[in-house]
Design an enzyme around this catalytic site. Sequence first.
Site, PDB file in Angstrom:
ATOM      1  N   TYR A  55     -10.104   6.000 -16.937  1.00  0.00           N
ATOM      2  CA  TYR A  55      -8.962   6.702 -16.335  1.00  0.00           C
ATOM      3  C   TYR A  55      -9.290   8.173 -16.057  1.00  0.00           C
ATOM      4  O   TYR A  55      -8.738   8.760 -15.126  1.00  0.00           O
ATOM      5  CB  TYR A  55      -7.696   6.539 -17.198  1.00  0.00           C
ATOM      6  N   ARG A  58     -10.749   7.960 -12.670  1.00  0.00           N
ATOM      7  CA  ARG A  58      -9.712   7.700 -11.656  1.00  0.00           C
ATOM      8  C   ARG A  58      -8.941   8.996 -11.365  1.00  0.00           C
ATOM      9  O   ARG A  58      -8.601   9.297 -10.241  1.00  0.00           O
ATOM     10  CB  ARG A  58      -8.710   6.628 -12.129  1.00  0.00           C
ATOM     11  N   GLN A  88       4.166   0.852  -7.274  1.00  0.00           N
ATOM     12  CA  GLN A  88       3.331   0.315  -8.344  1.00  0.00           C
ATOM     13  C   GLN A  88       2.118   1.219  -8.553  1.00  0.00           C
ATOM     14  O   GLN A  88       1.321   1.007  -9.447  1.00  0.00           O
ATOM     15  CB  GLN A  88       2.857  -1.095  -7.968  1.00  0.00           C
ATOM     16  N   ASN A  89       1.978   2.205  -7.671  1.00  0.00           N
ATOM     17  CA  ASN A  89       0.781   3.052  -7.724  1.00  0.00           C
ATOM     18  C   ASN A  89       0.929   4.133  -8.781  1.00  0.00           C
ATOM     19  O   ASN A  89       2.008   4.677  -8.987  1.00  0.00           O
ATOM     20  CB  ASN A  89       0.535   3.692  -6.356  1.00  0.00           C
ATOM     21  N   VAL A  90      -0.206   4.465  -9.393  1.00  0.00           N
ATOM     22  CA  VAL A  90      -0.181   5.501 -10.428  1.00  0.00           C
ATOM     23  C   VAL A  90      -0.643   6.844  -9.856  1.00  0.00           C
ATOM     24  O   VAL A  90      -0.711   7.836 -10.577  1.00  0.00           O
ATOM     25  CB  VAL A  90      -1.025   5.076 -11.658  1.00  0.00           C
ATOM     26  N   HIS A 106       4.486   1.543 -12.772  1.00  0.00           N
ATOM     27  CA  HIS A 106       3.315   1.298 -13.623  1.00  0.00           C
ATOM     28  C   HIS A 106       2.720   2.570 -14.228  1.00  0.00           C
ATOM     29  O   HIS A 106       1.576   2.564 -14.664  1.00  0.00           O
ATOM     30  CB  HIS A 106       2.240   0.538 -12.815  1.00  0.00           C
ATOM     31  N   GLY A 171       1.876  -2.696   1.521  1.00  0.00           N
ATOM     32  CA  GLY A 171       0.579  -2.636   0.847  1.00  0.00           C
ATOM     33  C   GLY A 171       0.545  -3.196  -0.555  1.00  0.00           C
ATOM     34  O   GLY A 171      -0.114  -2.635  -1.430  1.00  0.00           O
ATOM     35  N   THR A 172       1.233  -4.297  -0.770  1.00  0.00           N
ATOM     36  CA  THR A 172       1.128  -4.944  -2.084  1.00  0.00           C
ATOM     37  C   THR A 172       0.955  -6.444  -1.904  1.00  0.00           C
ATOM     38  O   THR A 172       1.587  -7.048  -1.034  1.00  0.00           O
ATOM     39  CB  THR A 172       2.333  -4.648  -2.996  1.00  0.00           C
ATOM     40  N   SER A 173       0.098  -7.028  -2.737  1.00  0.00           N
ATOM     41  CA  SER A 173      -0.157  -8.467  -2.653  1.00  0.00           C
ATOM     42  C   SER A 173       1.005  -9.269  -3.232  1.00  0.00           C
ATOM     43  O   SER A 173       1.029 -10.486  -3.126  1.00  0.00           O
ATOM     44  CB  SER A 173      -1.446  -8.805  -3.401  1.00  0.00           C
TER      45      SER A 173
END
Length: 230
Positions: A55, A58, A88-90, A106, A171-173
């Site tokens: 992390y 990242r 959902q992005n950090v 998230h 942009g999310t599966s």
Amino acid sequence: MTKQKIVVLSGAGISAESGIKTFRDSNGLWEEHRIEDVATPSGWLKNRQLVLDFYNQRRKQLLNCKPNRAHVALAELEKKYEVAIITQNVDNLHELGGSTKIVHLHGELLKARSTADENLVYNWPRDILPGDTCEKGSQLRPHIVWFGEAVPKMEEAIPLVQEADIFVVVGTSLLVYPAAGLINYTRYETPKWLIDRNDIALPRIPNLKFINEKATTGVDYLVRLLMETN
Ligand code: OAD
């Protein structure tokens, strides 16, 4: 006149064109690591140093990234609509793009939290090192929701989705729950838009339109359309 409410659910695909890799595009590996090793409580117990290093990298990578046209266009919607982004992005690219109401389902890469008390969360734009502790003396960990952990921000997200007049997914599966289930809380009549570069298995949801484009062009197109609509 009250403004219409637009709610956006975003995922890794919206930040891909800013240089941040998505999760499921590289053989189940995330930046060369198995997800179980770096994004689970058991990974943390097994090798804390590996998780911190991962992390920390990242976070360094994020500090060199800029919001793209998709992030900025979503912020422009606020001129006409009440907009909530559920991401959902950090990363912090929605914030840098100018959006003002963002729910990070998230967690956030630029924050750290106590391993003893999940309510102790700190702004942390630098590396988290072994020995960095909260005010109660416990080791700090990344402020990230790992697989197998609860997603407390769902409580904030669900009512927003229920009240949405327009719902946008980008942009999310839609493979990771509970986030992927949020679309099921929309009202029947609410227009729903799904933007993704790839063909994805569309959920069977009424009033759903698919824009098969990358995020920058797809979101730009939709925002122009919504800004022109009375
Ligand atoms: P995924 O990697 O599962 O999905 C990314 C989606 O973005 C896919 O549907 C791609 O087709 C699409 N995509 C890629 N590039 C794009 C582009 N330039 N424009 C538009 N779409 C593009 O990522 P998420 O669905 O966000 O959780 O993953 C959900 C969660 O799983 C993440 O939040 C993360 C992960 O494990 C945690 O870290 C807790």
